[in-house]
Design a protein around this motif. Structure first.
Motif, PDB file in Angstrom:
ATOM      1  N   LEU A  22       1.294   4.212  -2.835  1.00 16.03           N
ATOM      2  CA  LEU A  22       1.197   5.624  -2.455  1.00 16.03           C
ATOM      3  C   LEU A  22       2.352   6.422  -3.054  1.00 16.03           C
ATOM      4  O   LEU A  22       2.152   7.521  -3.586  1.00 16.03           O
ATOM      5  N   THR A  23       3.561   5.874  -2.967  1.00 16.68           N
ATOM      6  CA  THR A  23       4.731   6.585  -3.509  1.00 16.68           C
ATOM      7  C   THR A  23       4.685   6.672  -5.033  1.00 16.68           C
ATOM      8  O   THR A  23       5.327   7.533  -5.634  1.00 16.68           O
ATOM      9  N   THR A  61      -3.995   2.125  -2.975  1.00 16.73           N
ATOM     10  CA  THR A  61      -3.739   2.101  -1.529  1.00 16.73           C
ATOM     11  C   THR A  61      -5.052   2.011  -0.767  1.00 16.73           C
ATOM     12  O   THR A  61      -5.193   1.218   0.180  1.00 16.73           O
ATOM     13  N   LEU A  62      -6.030   2.794  -1.184  1.00 17.15           N
ATOM     14  CA  LEU A  62      -7.354   2.739  -0.553  1.00 17.15           C
ATOM     15  C   LEU A  62      -8.005   1.379  -0.763  1.00 17.15           C
ATOM     16  O   LEU A  62      -8.705   0.880   0.123  1.00 17.15           O
ATOM     17  N   LYS A 108      -0.493   6.078  -6.879  1.00 19.94           N
ATOM     18  CA  LYS A 108      -1.669   5.246  -7.131  1.00 19.94           C
ATOM     19  C   LYS A 108      -2.527   5.189  -5.863  1.00 19.94           C
ATOM     20  O   LYS A 108      -2.652   4.158  -5.203  1.00 19.94           O
ATOM     21  N   PHE A 109      -3.125   6.326  -5.529  1.00 21.85           N
ATOM     22  CA  PHE A 109      -3.849   6.469  -4.260  1.00 21.85           C
ATOM     23  C   PHE A 109      -5.050   5.531  -4.168  1.00 21.85           C
ATOM     24  O   PHE A 109      -5.353   5.004  -3.099  1.00 21.85           O
ATOM     25  N   LYS A 110      -5.730   5.335  -5.282  1.00 26.23           N
ATOM     26  CA  LYS A 110      -6.914   4.480  -5.267  1.00 26.23           C
ATOM     27  C   LYS A 110      -6.555   3.028  -4.947  1.00 26.23           C
ATOM     28  O   LYS A 110      -7.347   2.301  -4.349  1.00 26.23           O
ATOM     29  N   GLY A 127       0.816  -1.213   0.000  1.00 26.52           N
ATOM     30  CA  GLY A 127       0.000   0.000   0.000  1.00 26.52           C
ATOM     31  C   GLY A 127       0.850   1.263   0.000  1.00 26.52           C
ATOM     32  O   GLY A 127       0.544   2.234  -0.712  1.00 26.52           O
ATOM     33  N   VAL A 128       1.929   1.256   0.787  1.00 20.99           N
ATOM     34  CA  VAL A 128       2.850   2.400   0.813  1.00 20.99           C
ATOM     35  C   VAL A 128       3.519   2.565  -0.548  1.00 20.99           C
ATOM     36  O   VAL A 128       3.696   3.685  -1.048  1.00 20.99           O
TER      37      VAL A 128
END
Length: 339
Positions: free
Chosen positions: A272-273, A280-281, A276-278, A268-269
């Motif tokens: 995030l880097t 991670t969510l 790709k925020f979706k 998930g991290v």
């Protein structure tokens, strides 16, 4: 009872049926071909009826996804062997004969996968299944010919017949008797990982799963749900955890799941880097969903779970830390897969 039935699950896939159904009919003379429709709204059924009258139609009551879609449809199919194939599969001449022969000669073989190549780039293996699947200790799947996003060119390196841990749902052969014994796919999975769960349950019951390179198909891949889609990320991460709760051996069960969740957090991290925020969510959503239903899946556990289910301790470590990205690199010395 028919020897073999080819069953194509369809949902609003008229374009795919138009493109790929002719090859299935042409090269499946010894089988009865079915289209199992998940309540399509795109005139798929009428198209098949008008253009391919030999194909039998099964109408499901709704879009129940891969797992329940097949479970419902196969109640209407009378055959010794089910060939479950995606609507975006192009089959080749003689694709059924090696499979039928293996089932005939090997009574304990319950599930078989053919060689799956990329329809868009036919010299390469396809992401979903390639030359047969395995998992590591923490439930991460990988294939001969594909580890994470590294996909190998087909150079004949997997032109064999061998035992595998899981067969791809893109083109999945299974004995009806075994499918019924295992009560089919776990419908709560909806889609993704349900074939790995079914294979794991089959292995726990003492059955054998094989890869057969003499049968070749080409898969478009991602035609229904694109690789990289957040919904696919959610289903893969959630279903993998649920599958592990059901099938892991009792010893170390909770530690392995906890460590897997830590690895998911790292993934998930990483998303995030990469911005790709979706995704991670989607992993967070998968974990919360898992928390809510995990106790139900503990009740689904059977009395016996095979102790040695994995071929690698951590494919994540080997791929991302040791930088070994090809299957043959990893298993070039201590090959512990039966050939």
């Amino acid at each position: 009872m028919n020897k073999i039935a080819v069953v194509i699950l369809n949902w609003n896939g008229i374009k795919l049926l138009e493109q790929f159904l002719p090859s299935v009919i042409q090269f499946s003379q010894d089988a009865v071909v079915y289209v199992a429709d998940n309540a399509s709204t795109d005139n798929s059924i009428q198209f098949v009826q008008d253009n391919f009258p030999s194909v039998k139609i099964i109408k499901n009551s709704g879009n129940h996804g891969f797992a329940k879609g097949y479970n419902d449809a196969l109640k209407a199919v009378d055959a010794e062997i089910y060939a479950l194939i995606n609507s975006d599969i192009e089959v080749t001449e003689n694709w059924l004969n090696p499979i039928i022969e293996t089932f005939h000669n090997e009574k304990n073989t319950a599930i078989i996968q053919p060689k799956i190549l990329d329809f868009k780039n036919k010299e390469y293996f396809e992401y979903a299944g390639a030359a047969g699947g395995f998992i590591d200790k923490y439930g991460y799947p990988f294939c001969r010919g594909r580890i994470f996003d590294t996909i190998e060119k087909d150079k004949g390196q997997y032109d064999d017949n061998c035992e595998i841990f899981w067969a791809s749902g893109a083109c999945f052969f299974i004995r009806k008797q075994v499918y019924d014994e295992l009560e089919g796919f776990d419908e709560s999975f909806f889609a993704h990982q349900e074939e790995i769960d079914l294979c794991w349950r089959a292995l726990n019951e003492g059955h054998t799963i094989k890869y057969n390179s003499q049968s070749v198909v080409y898969h478009v891949g991602g035609a229904t749900l694109q690789h990289g889609n957040p919904k696919k990320t959610y289903l893969n991460f959630r279903n993998s955890l649920l599958m592990m709760v059901k099938n892991l051996p009792k010893k170390g069960l909770f530690f392995i799941i906890f460590f897997r969740m830590v690895l998911d957090g790292i993934a998930g991290v990483r998303f995030l880097t990469q911005g790709k925020f979706k995704h991670t969510l989607a992993i967070l959503h998968a974990h919360f969903s898992f928390y809510c239903v995990s106790f139900i899946y503990l009740k689904k556990r059977k009395d016996f779970q095979m102790q040695k289910y994995y071929t690698l301790k951590s494919v994540v470590f080997i791929y991302y830390i040791k930088k070994l990205i090809f299957f043959k690199e990893i298993f070039n010395i201590n090959q512990n897969i039966k050939n």
